[in-house]
Design an enzyme around this catalytic site. Sequence first.
Site, PDB file in Angstrom:
ATOM      1  CG  ASP A 281      -2.028   0.905   0.973  1.00 56.22           C
ATOM      2  OD1 ASP A 281      -2.130   1.944   0.025  1.00 56.22           O
ATOM      3  OD2 ASP A 281      -2.991   0.951   1.413  1.00 56.22           O
ATOM      4  CD1 TRP A 282       0.645   5.499  -3.821  1.00 54.90           C
ATOM      5  CD2 TRP A 282      -0.110   3.212  -3.693  1.00 54.90           C
ATOM      6  NE1 TRP A 282       0.449   5.118  -5.096  1.00 54.90           N
ATOM      7  CE2 TRP A 282       0.162   3.801  -4.937  1.00 54.90           C
ATOM      8  CE3 TRP A 282      -0.031   1.930  -3.291  1.00 54.90           C
ATOM      9  CZ2 TRP A 282       0.041   2.792  -6.021  1.00 54.90           C
ATOM     10  CZ3 TRP A 282      -0.294   0.973  -4.451  1.00 54.90           C
ATOM     11  CH2 TRP A 282      -0.063   1.612  -5.664  1.00 54.90           C
TER      12      TRP A 282
END
Length: 802
Positions: A281-282
């Site tokens: 995930d970012w």
Amino acid sequence: MVRTSWKAAAFTSFLVATQAQDSTVSSQYTSPTVYPSPNSTGSGGWDAAYAQAQQFLSQLNVTEKSWMVTGVRGPCVGNIAPIPRLGFGGLCLQDGPAAIRIADYASVFPAGITTASSWDKNFFFQRGAALGEEFRDKGAHVILAPVAGPLGRVALGGRNWEGFSPDPYLTGSTFSLSVEGMQSVGAQACGKHYIGNEQETQRNPSMNDEGETILAISSNIDDRTMHELYLWPFADAVKSGMASVMCSYNRINQTYGCENSKLLNGVLKDELGFQGYVVSDWGATHSGLQSINGGLDMDMPGTIGWTGSASYFGGNITTAVQNGSLAESRLDDMVLRIMTPYYFLRQENYPTVDPSTADLNSFDPAESNYTWNLEGEGSRDVRGNHAQLIHDIAAQSTILLKNTNGTLPLRSPKNIGVFGNDAADLANGLYNYADLNYAASPGYDLGTIAVGGGSGQGRFTTLVAPLEAIKRRAMQDNSVVQYVLSNEVATGSDNPALSGKIYPEPDVCLVFLKTWVSEGYDRNAYEADWNSTQLVTNVTSICSNTVVITHSGGINTMPWADNENVTAILVAHFPGEQSGNSLVSVLYGDVNPSGHLPYTIAAEESDYNTKVINMTIDNNTDPNAWQDDFTEGLLIDYRHFDQEDIEPLFEFGFGLSYTTFNMSSLSVGLSANTTLGQYPANSTIQPGGNPDLYTVLATVSATVSNTGDVYGAAVPQLYVSLPTDSTPEGTPVKVLRGFEKISLAAGASQQVQFPLTRRDLSYWDISAQDWALPADGTPSVQVGWSSRDLPLNGTITWMVGG
Ligand code: NOJ
């Protein structure tokens, strides 16, 4: 060799966690290390693509390999840089689950929770395929969707609407069929968030007043619960050939999701045989080598993250390979995992990234070090005829919870009242409700809510508000449509003010309630927003025929449900861009409602056993303070209500129709030998795990008849109860293990079949580290219309041994 190592490690550590009781000390939940990261093999039909990926890999130097696994700034939300000398144009990764977010001329589809409410497997696939077409035609190789984490453990979870249902079987079906639909048209699916991402609060680390880092929340999940609840849908989607998995922000059993070797190496890649790649995930990557060895294959957003800091990957990888601290073979496997699905889906012949994507993402290619191909027509209209599908899914996902006095369908009412700030069009633009009032709850005031906020939103090209569609339909009958849209006015204590605005009393009053929900926040109330109960009270005091319609991203309690002037209730969730049209189809009976609840609506909010963990961290000096022990185990949603014998307001699986159905003739057929091994046969792991888990052991059938006057769709459901005396403590009273949606003309009948696999009839045996059939006793099956309305039952009789 790998298999032995994860089994041994899992046995010790997860066993401790499994034995944790109510007095659990969170530290009992630990995550063992499982190394090395298993190599992909191209199994599951990816062999030819795997060979192409090997050929591609053989041409890369170490620096280029490091680029392949590290995001860079580019036109999309996530970008892997092109390598022009090899004719590789790079990868474009785009959000999200209900729409391609950073795009113009694209559709906004019904949300995940809406789609799950249809209980229609055809829609699960078709929506995935339509989304896939839009991503593909915009040049987005990877769809950052679908969502099975959160599963929906806590009713107020901020992202439950992006996913499907707290039931793993229903989510497994929606999730895997979404993947199959998306990939059927050539786009890659990236299932997220793996795993235990059940709340937004403290999903990421934070800083306390002293400037110390407070770690992200740890979802503490025992081994059995992990397998039977949170992992189940991921297993289904891996079996369906899902290209990619996004690891989550939170920690699981104390270790961050993107460096959790037990869950990435041990469970996902080894036990489930996952052949694709794990992308962070970012900003969820918190280490370099530890993450890489722990199973993370791609770091996003990479080189320059949102914070402007450098990636843990990138140049660090080149250095690590050169100084011998990272085996190049591991880097090679990362690249192979990324490129195999690319070739499998024939993405070397993919459309270029739509140039408007770069504009919307405020990206200037001139400032980039890479040669992006942003050629081709800009602002491509990728919507096709998806509006019709969006309308159909939303209409057939709408759940009718109450219908007294034959209120619905409407029969040309002459005078219609419309109330509430959810009824009319948006007031401030068609994108990003959240910008307008992001952190405030309940968020957006005037305007209907058709999708939630955060990375799961979409930019509407059209949004048909309920009031607009109602007025258009009412014109056919030359009806009066009166409305009060401000909740402030309509909920004022001065009730005559409301009646003074409405004359004469409408034949029917439609009250619209909404509940804002967005990534980044959990909800803080169960009732719908904006003083909703007062709104219903005020309207029902002037109108004896009131229909309440909710637009919401999750569970709402309904204290007004038994009000006798509330004659009908419709739950429409987030319907997407055709909101008003789909609702009018249901209100006027053009579509017979057939949605069913994908969760339980409690009579009292205190009936829910799982809550968002919240604590003030201002002066928190314990970096490890955020712990969420999932001590309820398997007993979430209806399983908890069953266990505690709590009467819900509306149960899981419930939904009414304008017609009536009957069910008869249950039969149970054993597909296999009646003497079975307790554990699945030893066989080579394939994507999805041991293939024998999916062997059908029994088939249950029943006959469904439409006994009413109109055409309609029924959702027969099958629940399995494993014998309690031969299963471990914590086994649910019953679990969903089959459903179908069948459309029937008035008077027609059809037989429906529910195949039950070995996994459907097993529990996860923590000692054996395998799925086990109950050794003694006979599982029972119940078939009916909801988790509390199960008129037919039978047993599966066999001998388990050997
Ligand atoms: C964070 C979200 O958790 C994830 O779902 C999304 O895909 C990325 N941001 C990229 O926007």
